[in-house]
Write a protein that holds these residues in place. Sequence first.
Motif, PDB file in Angstrom:
ATOM      1  N   ASP A  59      15.941 -19.986 -36.558  1.00  0.00           N
ATOM      2  CA  ASP A  59      17.192 -20.061 -37.280  1.00  0.00           C
ATOM      3  C   ASP A  59      17.427 -19.061 -38.315  1.00  0.00           C
ATOM      4  O   ASP A  59      18.605 -19.168 -39.096  1.00  0.00           O
ATOM      5  N   VAL A  60      16.790 -17.860 -38.410  1.00  0.00           N
ATOM      6  CA  VAL A  60      17.044 -16.908 -39.358  1.00  0.00           C
ATOM      7  C   VAL A  60      17.331 -15.459 -38.526  1.00  0.00           C
ATOM      8  O   VAL A  60      18.429 -14.992 -39.003  1.00  0.00           O
ATOM      9  N   GLY A  62      19.574 -13.067 -36.060  1.00  0.00           N
ATOM     10  CA  GLY A  62      21.214 -13.240 -35.525  1.00  0.00           C
ATOM     11  C   GLY A  62      21.102 -13.384 -34.157  1.00  0.00           C
ATOM     12  O   GLY A  62      20.168 -13.159 -33.129  1.00  0.00           O
ATOM     13  N   GLU A  63      22.394 -13.036 -33.399  1.00  0.00           N
ATOM     14  CA  GLU A  63      22.685 -13.149 -31.979  1.00  0.00           C
ATOM     15  C   GLU A  63      22.693 -11.836 -31.630  1.00  0.00           C
ATOM     16  O   GLU A  63      23.067 -10.877 -32.433  1.00  0.00           O
ATOM     17  N   PRO A  64      22.108 -11.484 -30.590  1.00  0.00           N
ATOM     18  CA  PRO A  64      21.323 -12.559 -29.673  1.00  0.00           C
ATOM     19  C   PRO A  64      20.044 -12.898 -30.431  1.00  0.00           C
ATOM     20  O   PRO A  64      19.493 -11.988 -30.762  1.00  0.00           O
ATOM     21  N   ASP A  65      19.630 -13.925 -30.168  1.00  0.00           N
ATOM     22  CA  ASP A  65      18.520 -14.734 -30.633  1.00  0.00           C
ATOM     23  C   ASP A  65      17.209 -14.279 -29.718  1.00  0.00           C
ATOM     24  O   ASP A  65      16.553 -15.342 -29.595  1.00  0.00           O
ATOM     25  N   VAL A  66      17.044 -13.165 -29.220  1.00  0.00           N
ATOM     26  CA  VAL A  66      16.089 -12.923 -28.447  1.00  0.00           C
ATOM     27  C   VAL A  66      15.078 -11.675 -29.271  1.00  0.00           C
ATOM     28  O   VAL A  66      15.730 -11.012 -30.189  1.00  0.00           O
ATOM     29  N   LEU A  67      13.908 -11.441 -28.776  1.00  0.00           N
ATOM     30  CA  LEU A  67      13.134 -10.412 -29.353  1.00  0.00           C
ATOM     31  C   LEU A  67      13.787  -8.950 -28.419  1.00  0.00           C
ATOM     32  O   LEU A  67      14.234  -9.047 -27.482  1.00  0.00           O
ATOM     33  N   PHE A  68      13.724  -8.107 -29.404  1.00  0.00           N
ATOM     34  CA  PHE A  68      14.121  -6.577 -28.831  1.00  0.00           C
ATOM     35  C   PHE A  68      12.923  -5.561 -28.449  1.00  0.00           C
ATOM     36  O   PHE A  68      11.807  -5.922 -29.270  1.00  0.00           O
ATOM     37  N   ARG A  69      12.773  -5.076 -27.358  1.00  0.00           N
ATOM     38  CA  ARG A  69      11.888  -4.089 -27.235  1.00  0.00           C
ATOM     39  C   ARG A  69      11.997  -2.834 -28.087  1.00  0.00           C
ATOM     40  O   ARG A  69      12.888  -1.846 -28.104  1.00  0.00           O
ATOM     41  N   ASP A 107       5.026 -11.990 -42.076  1.00  0.00           N
ATOM     42  CA  ASP A 107       3.975 -12.913 -42.572  1.00  0.00           C
ATOM     43  C   ASP A 107       4.566 -13.554 -44.094  1.00  0.00           C
ATOM     44  O   ASP A 107       4.036 -14.290 -44.251  1.00  0.00           O
ATOM     45  N   THR A 108       5.925 -13.286 -44.328  1.00  0.00           N
ATOM     46  CA  THR A 108       6.454 -13.599 -45.459  1.00  0.00           C
ATOM     47  C   THR A 108       6.909 -15.353 -44.975  1.00  0.00           C
ATOM     48  O   THR A 108       7.568 -15.424 -43.925  1.00  0.00           O
ATOM     49  N   PRO A 109       6.635 -16.252 -45.742  1.00  0.00           N
ATOM     50  CA  PRO A 109       7.008 -17.631 -45.394  1.00  0.00           C
ATOM     51  C   PRO A 109       8.539 -17.585 -45.227  1.00  0.00           C
ATOM     52  O   PRO A 109       9.253 -17.266 -46.090  1.00  0.00           O
ATOM     53  N   VAL A 110       8.918 -18.042 -44.169  1.00  0.00           N
ATOM     54  CA  VAL A 110      10.428 -18.179 -43.726  1.00  0.00           C
ATOM     55  C   VAL A 110      11.090 -19.055 -45.069  1.00  0.00           C
ATOM     56  O   VAL A 110      12.395 -18.345 -45.018  1.00  0.00           O
ATOM     57  N   GLU A 111      10.624 -20.083 -45.635  1.00  0.00           N
ATOM     58  CA  GLU A 111      11.378 -20.653 -46.512  1.00  0.00           C
ATOM     59  C   GLU A 111      11.819 -19.686 -47.808  1.00  0.00           C
ATOM     60  O   GLU A 111      12.880 -19.902 -48.392  1.00  0.00           O
ATOM     61  N   LEU A 112      11.098 -18.428 -47.844  1.00  0.00           N
ATOM     62  CA  LEU A 112      11.458 -17.718 -48.855  1.00  0.00           C
ATOM     63  C   LEU A 112      12.396 -16.420 -48.675  1.00  0.00           C
ATOM     64  O   LEU A 112      12.973 -15.913 -49.257  1.00  0.00           O
ATOM     65  N   VAL A 113      12.615 -16.476 -47.269  1.00  0.00           N
ATOM     66  CA  VAL A 113      13.659 -15.613 -46.766  1.00  0.00           C
ATOM     67  C   VAL A 113      15.020 -16.150 -46.210  1.00  0.00           C
ATOM     68  O   VAL A 113      16.142 -15.657 -46.318  1.00  0.00           O
ATOM     69  N   GLU A 114      15.042 -17.447 -45.873  1.00  0.00           N
ATOM     70  CA  GLU A 114      16.208 -17.993 -45.662  1.00  0.00           C
ATOM     71  C   GLU A 114      17.308 -18.094 -46.546  1.00  0.00           C
ATOM     72  O   GLU A 114      16.947 -18.299 -47.732  1.00  0.00           O
ATOM     73  N   GLY A 115      18.578 -17.561 -46.105  1.00  0.00           N
ATOM     74  CA  GLY A 115      19.708 -17.508 -47.001  1.00  0.00           C
ATOM     75  C   GLY A 115      19.535 -16.080 -47.727  1.00  0.00           C
ATOM     76  O   GLY A 115      20.510 -15.853 -48.288  1.00  0.00           O
ATOM     77  N   LEU A 117      19.180 -13.113 -46.128  1.00  0.00           N
ATOM     78  CA  LEU A 117      19.328 -12.156 -45.241  1.00  0.00           C
ATOM     79  C   LEU A 117      20.747 -12.405 -44.676  1.00  0.00           C
ATOM     80  O   LEU A 117      20.825 -13.668 -44.205  1.00  0.00           O
ATOM     81  N   GLY A 118      21.620 -11.425 -44.526  1.00  0.00           N
ATOM     82  CA  GLY A 118      22.859 -11.610 -43.754  1.00  0.00           C
ATOM     83  C   GLY A 118      22.684 -11.325 -42.271  1.00  0.00           C
ATOM     84  O   GLY A 118      23.116 -11.948 -41.284  1.00  0.00           O
ATOM     85  N   ASP A 119      21.633 -10.800 -41.891  1.00  0.00           N
ATOM     86  CA  ASP A 119      21.105 -10.211 -40.284  1.00  0.00           C
ATOM     87  C   ASP A 119      19.689 -10.033 -40.428  1.00  0.00           C
ATOM     88  O   ASP A 119      18.916  -9.707 -41.478  1.00  0.00           O
ATOM     89  N   LEU A 120      19.122 -10.434 -39.308  1.00  0.00           N
ATOM     90  CA  LEU A 120      17.565 -10.373 -39.132  1.00  0.00           C
ATOM     91  C   LEU A 120      17.629  -9.883 -37.497  1.00  0.00           C
ATOM     92  O   LEU A 120      18.127 -10.760 -36.656  1.00  0.00           O
TER      93      LEU A 120
END
Length: 186
Positions: A59-60, A62-69, A107-115, A117-120
């Motif tokens: 949920d953090v 952005g689109e497209p919500d895939v891994l990039f090579r 390795d940062t807990p997601v809950e500390l990052v949510e909100g 970042l504008g993009d990830l």
Amino acid sequence: MTSEPRAGMLLVATRGLEDPNFAESVVLLLDSDEDGALGVVVNRPSPVHVADVLEGWRDVVGEPDVLFRGGPVSPDGALALGRPQDPGAPPVGYREIVPGLGVLDLDTPVELVEGGLGDLRIFVGYAGWGPGQLEDEIAEGSWHVVAGRVADAFSVAPHDLWRDVLRRQPGSLAWTSTQPADPSLN
């Protein structure tokens, strides 16, 4: 166009670069100094959804919500690029590369990052060069080195990025975006 590789610059593959890892690639440089260079290919989305591998980050990103090579080096590892919502107060685990763009420690807990970042975007692997190697590849004509934009790392149309970056360049470099991959077929 510039020829000095440094963090935040883009390496845009020339038609002469035949390595399939980098054909028509756009690499965002994250670091470049006398010890070598490191970057990620920003225009190669994979078919793998982030949620399938890194569920907590689903949920953090952005689109497209895939891994990039990100490149051929360390394909079992991942790194994330992010753009902070508030550049004056980036989230925990964020390290700025250039203003408005940085690397996020996954390795940062997601809950500390949510909100925060504008993009990830998450990249599997990276591109790396030893001392002098990238400069040699630039001198032999394998790469165009151009100014990058933070938005390039988060393009919603990554398959078009190679052409888009070339088109916005001044002079004859913009023309190269229209050249066929094999001019002899023209």
